[in-house]
Design a protein around this motif. Sequence first.
Motif, PDB file in Angstrom:
ATOM      1  N   LYS A  18       0.864  -1.172   0.000  1.00  0.00           N
ATOM      2  CA  LYS A  18       0.000   0.000   0.000  1.00  0.00           C
ATOM      3  C   LYS A  18       0.898   1.217   0.000  1.00  0.00           C
ATOM      4  CE  LYS A  18      -3.806   2.288   2.452  1.00  0.00           C
ATOM      5  NZ  LYS A  18      -4.712   2.251   3.638  1.00  0.00           N
ATOM      6  N   ASP A  19       0.813   2.017  -1.084  1.00  0.00           N
ATOM      7  CA  ASP A  19       1.751   3.134  -1.207  1.00  0.00           C
ATOM      8  C   ASP A  19       1.224   4.126  -2.227  1.00  0.00           C
ATOM      9  OD1 ASP A  19       4.009   4.697  -0.765  1.00  0.00           O
ATOM     10  OD2 ASP A  19       5.360   2.980  -0.803  1.00  0.00           O
ATOM     11  N   VAL A  20       1.980   5.196  -2.411  1.00  0.00           N
ATOM     12  CA  VAL A  20       1.614   6.256  -3.331  1.00  0.00           C
ATOM     13  C   VAL A  20       2.593   6.248  -4.507  1.00  0.00           C
ATOM     14  CG1 VAL A  20       2.998   7.967  -2.094  1.00  0.00           C
ATOM     15  CG2 VAL A  20       1.118   8.734  -3.522  1.00  0.00           C
ATOM     16  N   THR A  21       2.089   6.446  -5.727  1.00  0.00           N
ATOM     17  CA  THR A  21       2.918   6.465  -6.921  1.00  0.00           C
ATOM     18  C   THR A  21       2.466   7.594  -7.849  1.00  0.00           C
ATOM     19  OG1 THR A  21       1.494   4.904  -8.094  1.00  0.00           O
ATOM     20  CG2 THR A  21       3.361   3.978  -6.867  1.00  0.00           C
ATOM     21  N   ILE A  22       3.319   7.858  -8.840  1.00  0.00           N
ATOM     22  CA  ILE A  22       2.997   8.830  -9.879  1.00  0.00           C
ATOM     23  C   ILE A  22       2.629   8.061 -11.137  1.00  0.00           C
ATOM     24  CG2 ILE A  22       3.897  10.719 -11.289  1.00  0.00           C
ATOM     25  CD1 ILE A  22       5.892  11.289  -9.059  1.00  0.00           C
ATOM     26  N   PRO A  23       1.482   8.307 -11.741  1.00  0.00           N
ATOM     27  CA  PRO A  23       1.135   7.578 -12.972  1.00  0.00           C
ATOM     28  C   PRO A  23       2.108   7.915 -14.109  1.00  0.00           C
ATOM     29  CG  PRO A  23      -0.439   9.360 -12.547  1.00  0.00           C
ATOM     30  CD  PRO A  23       0.428   9.239 -11.332  1.00  0.00           C
ATOM     31  N   GLY A  24       2.675   6.872 -14.683  1.00  0.00           N
ATOM     32  CA  GLY A  24       3.612   7.064 -15.784  1.00  0.00           C
ATOM     33  C   GLY A  24       5.058   7.128 -15.371  1.00  0.00           C
ATOM     34  N   GLU A  25       5.350   7.082 -14.060  1.00  0.00           N
ATOM     35  CA  GLU A  25       6.739   7.071 -13.610  1.00  0.00           C
ATOM     36  C   GLU A  25       7.179   5.615 -13.497  1.00  0.00           C
ATOM     37  OE1 GLU A  25       9.399   9.556 -10.480  1.00  0.00           O
ATOM     38  OE2 GLU A  25       7.678   8.524  -9.625  1.00  0.00           O
ATOM     39  N   ASP A  26       8.218   5.264 -14.212  1.00  0.00           N
ATOM     40  CA  ASP A  26       8.677   3.874 -14.299  1.00  0.00           C
ATOM     41  C   ASP A  26       9.859   3.682 -13.362  1.00  0.00           C
ATOM     42  OD1 ASP A  26       8.832   1.242 -15.196  1.00  0.00           O
ATOM     43  OD2 ASP A  26      10.347   1.775 -16.683  1.00  0.00           O
ATOM     44  N   LEU A  27       9.566   3.292 -12.108  1.00  0.00           N
ATOM     45  CA  LEU A  27      10.609   3.144 -11.112  1.00  0.00           C
ATOM     46  C   LEU A  27      10.572   1.741 -10.528  1.00  0.00           C
ATOM     47  CD1 LEU A  27      10.173   6.541  -9.268  1.00  0.00           C
ATOM     48  CD2 LEU A  27      11.894   5.949 -10.964  1.00  0.00           C
ATOM     49  N   ASN A  34       3.997  18.928 -10.326  1.00  0.00           N
ATOM     50  CA  ASN A  34       4.085  17.512  -9.971  1.00  0.00           C
ATOM     51  C   ASN A  34       3.173  17.248  -8.777  1.00  0.00           C
ATOM     52  OD1 ASN A  34       5.082  14.820  -9.665  1.00  0.00           O
ATOM     53  ND2 ASN A  34       6.449  15.570  -8.057  1.00  0.00           N
ATOM     54  N   ASP A  35       1.866  17.223  -9.038  1.00  0.00           N
ATOM     55  CA  ASP A  35       0.928  17.037  -7.930  1.00  0.00           C
ATOM     56  C   ASP A  35      -0.160  16.021  -8.230  1.00  0.00           C
ATOM     57  OD1 ASP A  35      -0.439  18.410  -9.848  1.00  0.00           O
ATOM     58  OD2 ASP A  35      -1.116  20.041  -8.553  1.00  0.00           O
ATOM     59  N   LYS A  36       0.077  15.155  -9.199  1.00  0.00           N
ATOM     60  CA  LYS A  36      -0.928  14.151  -9.572  1.00  0.00           C
ATOM     61  C   LYS A  36      -0.403  12.775  -9.195  1.00  0.00           C
ATOM     62  CE  LYS A  36      -2.735  17.123 -13.125  1.00  0.00           C
ATOM     63  NZ  LYS A  36      -2.012  18.271 -12.496  1.00  0.00           N
ATOM     64  N   TYR A  37      -1.032  12.181  -8.195  1.00  0.00           N
ATOM     65  CA  TYR A  37      -0.556  10.929  -7.617  1.00  0.00           C
ATOM     66  C   TYR A  37      -1.696   9.923  -7.528  1.00  0.00           C
ATOM     67  CZ  TYR A  37       3.961  12.897  -6.219  1.00  0.00           C
ATOM     68  OH  TYR A  37       5.224  13.444  -6.229  1.00  0.00           O
ATOM     69  N   LEU A  38      -1.328   8.706  -7.214  1.00  0.00           N
ATOM     70  CA  LEU A  38      -2.280   7.632  -6.997  1.00  0.00           C
ATOM     71  C   LEU A  38      -1.947   6.915  -5.692  1.00  0.00           C
ATOM     72  CD1 LEU A  38      -2.347   5.970 -10.555  1.00  0.00           C
ATOM     73  CD2 LEU A  38      -4.202   7.294  -9.518  1.00  0.00           C
ATOM     74  N   TYR A  39      -2.991   6.643  -4.899  1.00  0.00           N
ATOM     75  CA  TYR A  39      -2.844   5.702  -3.783  1.00  0.00           C
ATOM     76  C   TYR A  39      -3.126   4.308  -4.329  1.00  0.00           C
ATOM     77  CZ  TYR A  39      -2.694   9.433  -0.277  1.00  0.00           C
ATOM     78  OH  TYR A  39      -2.332  10.520   0.471  1.00  0.00           O
ATOM     79  N   ASN A  40      -2.251   3.372  -4.003  1.00  0.00           N
ATOM     80  CA  ASN A  40      -2.369   2.023  -4.543  1.00  0.00           C
ATOM     81  C   ASN A  40      -2.393   0.997  -3.419  1.00  0.00           C
ATOM     82  OD1 ASN A  40      -1.705   2.393  -7.666  1.00  0.00           O
ATOM     83  ND2 ASN A  40      -0.289   3.679  -6.494  1.00  0.00           N
ATOM     84  N   ALA A  41      -3.204  -0.022  -3.616  1.00  0.00           N
ATOM     85  CA  ALA A  41      -3.197  -1.191  -2.735  1.00  0.00           C
ATOM     86  C   ALA A  41      -3.081  -2.422  -3.628  1.00  0.00           C
ATOM     87  CB  ALA A  41      -4.461  -1.244  -1.894  1.00  0.00           C
ATOM     88  N   TYR A  42      -1.989  -3.167  -3.467  1.00  0.00           N
ATOM     89  CA  TYR A  42      -1.717  -4.343  -4.288  1.00  0.00           C
ATOM     90  C   TYR A  42      -1.781  -5.604  -3.438  1.00  0.00           C
ATOM     91  CZ  TYR A  42       0.419  -1.416  -7.982  1.00  0.00           C
ATOM     92  OH  TYR A  42       0.662  -0.504  -8.976  1.00  0.00           O
ATOM     93  N   TYR A  43      -2.394  -6.623  -4.003  1.00  0.00           N
ATOM     94  CA  TYR A  43      -2.262  -7.997  -3.504  1.00  0.00           C
ATOM     95  C   TYR A  43      -1.781  -8.811  -4.698  1.00  0.00           C
ATOM     96  CZ  TYR A  43      -5.021  -6.296   0.390  1.00  0.00           C
ATOM     97  OH  TYR A  43      -5.479  -5.554   1.467  1.00  0.00           O
ATOM     98  N   ARG A  44      -0.645  -9.484  -4.521  1.00  0.00           N
ATOM     99  CA  ARG A  44       0.004 -10.048  -5.696  1.00  0.00           C
ATOM    100  C   ARG A  44       0.576 -11.428  -5.381  1.00  0.00           C
ATOM    101  NH1 ARG A  44       4.215  -6.792  -9.617  1.00  0.00           N
ATOM    102  NH2 ARG A  44       5.434  -8.565 -10.348  1.00  0.00           N
ATOM    103  N   LEU A  45       0.461 -12.318  -6.368  1.00  0.00           N
ATOM    104  CA  LEU A  45       1.027 -13.660  -6.271  1.00  0.00           C
ATOM    105  C   LEU A  45       1.800 -13.946  -7.550  1.00  0.00           C
ATOM    106  CD1 LEU A  45       1.110 -16.256  -4.504  1.00  0.00           C
ATOM    107  CD2 LEU A  45      -0.835 -17.089  -5.843  1.00  0.00           C
ATOM    108  N   ASP A  46       3.122 -14.283  -7.406  1.00  0.00           N
ATOM    109  CA  ASP A  46       4.002 -14.505  -8.552  1.00  0.00           C
ATOM    110  C   ASP A  46       4.521 -15.939  -8.556  1.00  0.00           C
ATOM    111  OD1 ASP A  46       4.194 -11.719  -7.482  1.00  0.00           O
ATOM    112  OD2 ASP A  46       5.392 -11.372  -9.265  1.00  0.00           O
TER     113      ASP A  46
END
Length: 853
Positions: free
Chosen positions: A541-550, A567-579
Amino acid sequence: MDCRNFYKRLFFLTFFLFLTSSFLFAQNTVITGVVTDAGNRQPLIAVTVSFPGTSIGTNTDAQGKFTVSTNIPTYDHIKISYVGYKEAILPVVPGKTQVINVKLFPEAQTLKEVDIKSGKKVKYRNKDNPAVELIRQVIAHKKQNRPESYPYVEYKEYDKMVFSFVNVNPKITEKKFFRKYKFVIDNRDTTSVPGKSLLPIYVDEKIAQIYYRKSPEKTKTTVLGEKHVDFGGAVDSEGIGQYFKHMYADIDIYDNSIFLMTNNFLSPIAESAPTYYKFFITDTLVINNTKVVELSFTPRNTTDMLFEGKIYVTLDGHFAVQHAKLYINKNINLNFVKTMHVNLDFEQNPDERYHLSKSTVYADFGLTKSKSGGLYGIRTRTFGSYAVNKPHPDTTYIADASANSDEVKHRTDQFWVQNRLDTLTTTEYNTYHNIDSLKTMPSYKRTMDIATLLLAGYKSFDWFELGPANTFYSFDPVEGFRLRVGGRTTPELSKRYYFETYAAYGFKDEKWKYFLSATYSLNNKTIYKFPQDYIRASVQKDVTIPGEDLQFVQEDNFLLSFKRGNNDKYLYNAYYRLDYKHEYESHFSYEVVFTNHTQSAAGSLYFNNVINGEPNTVTNLTTSDVTTTLRYAPNEQYYQGKIYRTPIPTKYPIFQLNYTQGINNLFNSSYSYAKIHAQIDKRFYLSQFGFADVRVEGAKIFGQVPYPLLNIFRANQTYAYDLYSYNLMNFLEFVGDHNESINIDQHFQGYFFNKIPLLKKLKWREVASFKGIYGGLSDKNDPLLHPALYQFPVDGNGQAITHALGSTPYIEGSVGVENIFKFVRVDLVRRFTYLDYLNAPKWGVRVLVQFDF
């Protein structure tokens, strides 16, 4: 700076710690000078310069220059000898650095005739030059002289690599701090390399059996034994070996290019060699009952990536290379390498053709060109049990994974004594024991702990590492002041189980962020070792910038907090992931990833649409999807660490195909769609023009999706130059559901700058790039035509900030200078299209930190 590239930077820190401490080195007797013919004043090549009565000596290079040194104070003369000239013995002052230029006089000879010619220097020409005609014969016979010309070839190879400190003062052990290391410092070799006292610190050995079949072409390498010094848990010795062997790559003089020290050198028998080299017939000899011609060569331009030296060519009709001596000259743009030379020896097969029997590469490293101090590396490859045209069943040429098991790393001393094809000196043998003793010392452990923190950003606690340090503090417009702490487990805890985590807090949005992953290795190897076979579960669960490839868990790097423009457009993200990932010995791999992803708008970003003619704000966007990735990277190698690996660029292409299927109504998912993405990466070596890294991509989305699920083109608003993002594109500026792109990053390796005196001295190198992307947005994903889709965001004045590409591609390019202070690259970037868009920059200066030779 890529923190994963630990051992590459450990190499340079070793220089800093050991090479700049002048008190470590003895007060040597160092003699430099030039040997010339007393009559015509021309430099003499391969003159022997030595201390009389000793094996300490050297040979002059193509300019007649030499350097010889000793730390034994009783040696007070040097001897200069050369066939056909009178020997000279001259006094020297012990313990001093001095310059002695020598003129040798020819032995008295009776001349049968005298030709009187003008003093005008004869211009070198290829036309009617017997040396050039001979080298063209060698080039014409290359194919038949290569081992691959046989239907079947097999041989055993012994590969030994040794790195040593140079000229360490033995009296240093009298100092209190170094007394405890006396057993290490006293293990010196003064005979292997004339004029140098070597203190081995790293030894790596490997014995392998190689089988080659021409049709269908197949090469199988079975490792029979591996052995190297073990520096303990803080350092991955195997990773060091991989990096060193990449610098000292396998040498085939019959190739057009010879790869050394991460650079491509043109072979003296390449098809284009007569264009770049000058050739001279300097002697005719009989070696092993075979008449050979000594063919000397020098670069036409001494600043190009070329060799100088000699090759010995047979005159038996095969025009094969029987022996070769290759040197680099001091004028080329090569970092940290003081001197380097290569010896190649060939043996005769029963059919009178030749195969490589021994290859030795010597390189003297240092931060400066100072004659004292530094590291000296020697890689020796010896070949034996050579057999040709001996067929085997097809099963012989099929790779057998069990043959390269861990058993080969635990061979007995008796095995090595019986199977080494070359000798191991006493000092090299003692190095294994000395390093084993060294790593048990508390002072050594403290030093390696500090090195790990400085280079990788992690503080080690044996089974757990705290870090990375560059993410502890950062800031952005949404979170404000952000603190983060995290870490990861190491193989000391388990080779099967790995955990990684962090927690972060933003003091402006007053929100906690976190990441936790658990990985299980299915093949009982560390998950970072090739071949990978693991399953991983993670939540983030974190914050990212759409289109930033990090990087996945390091987008809060402190240095990336500084950004240009709005630079003020961000997204809060919550990921659940299985690899799940599985790699094969062929370097084909597949990965299957299930992701449940919830994102919500942050900062000035919003998710707005129109439902039944009424404006609507969407709080969360949730998707569930399965992504399958297929990847094929033939002959791929890595800088391999204990808890990371970084691919080594090679001439081989890398193919990757991703397919993503979005699943509607699964764990609150709202959309069904499909994405396909294909990518090819290739490094093209361009001989004297350096190399070009090229990436070609294409992507397509099937189905109707809102703009956060479209392809948001990789943008960069930081001041760091990003190799694979568009450095003058704003975040979220362009989106699309289909696109094709090309990225070319050209490194000229100083080809032009080396011809400009000041830039040549600075060792700067030219670089240029081109990036273009063409694509668009289909009608079904255009929010102007479908108001139920999320509307593209606009700024406070209602001006659009997000667009679809039109009929014109987005194009930017750059020209720059790299190798500033040996590790800084600066690019002047120019944007060529869509300049009338809001806040679109036309020019920019970007900086990249990278280490290279």
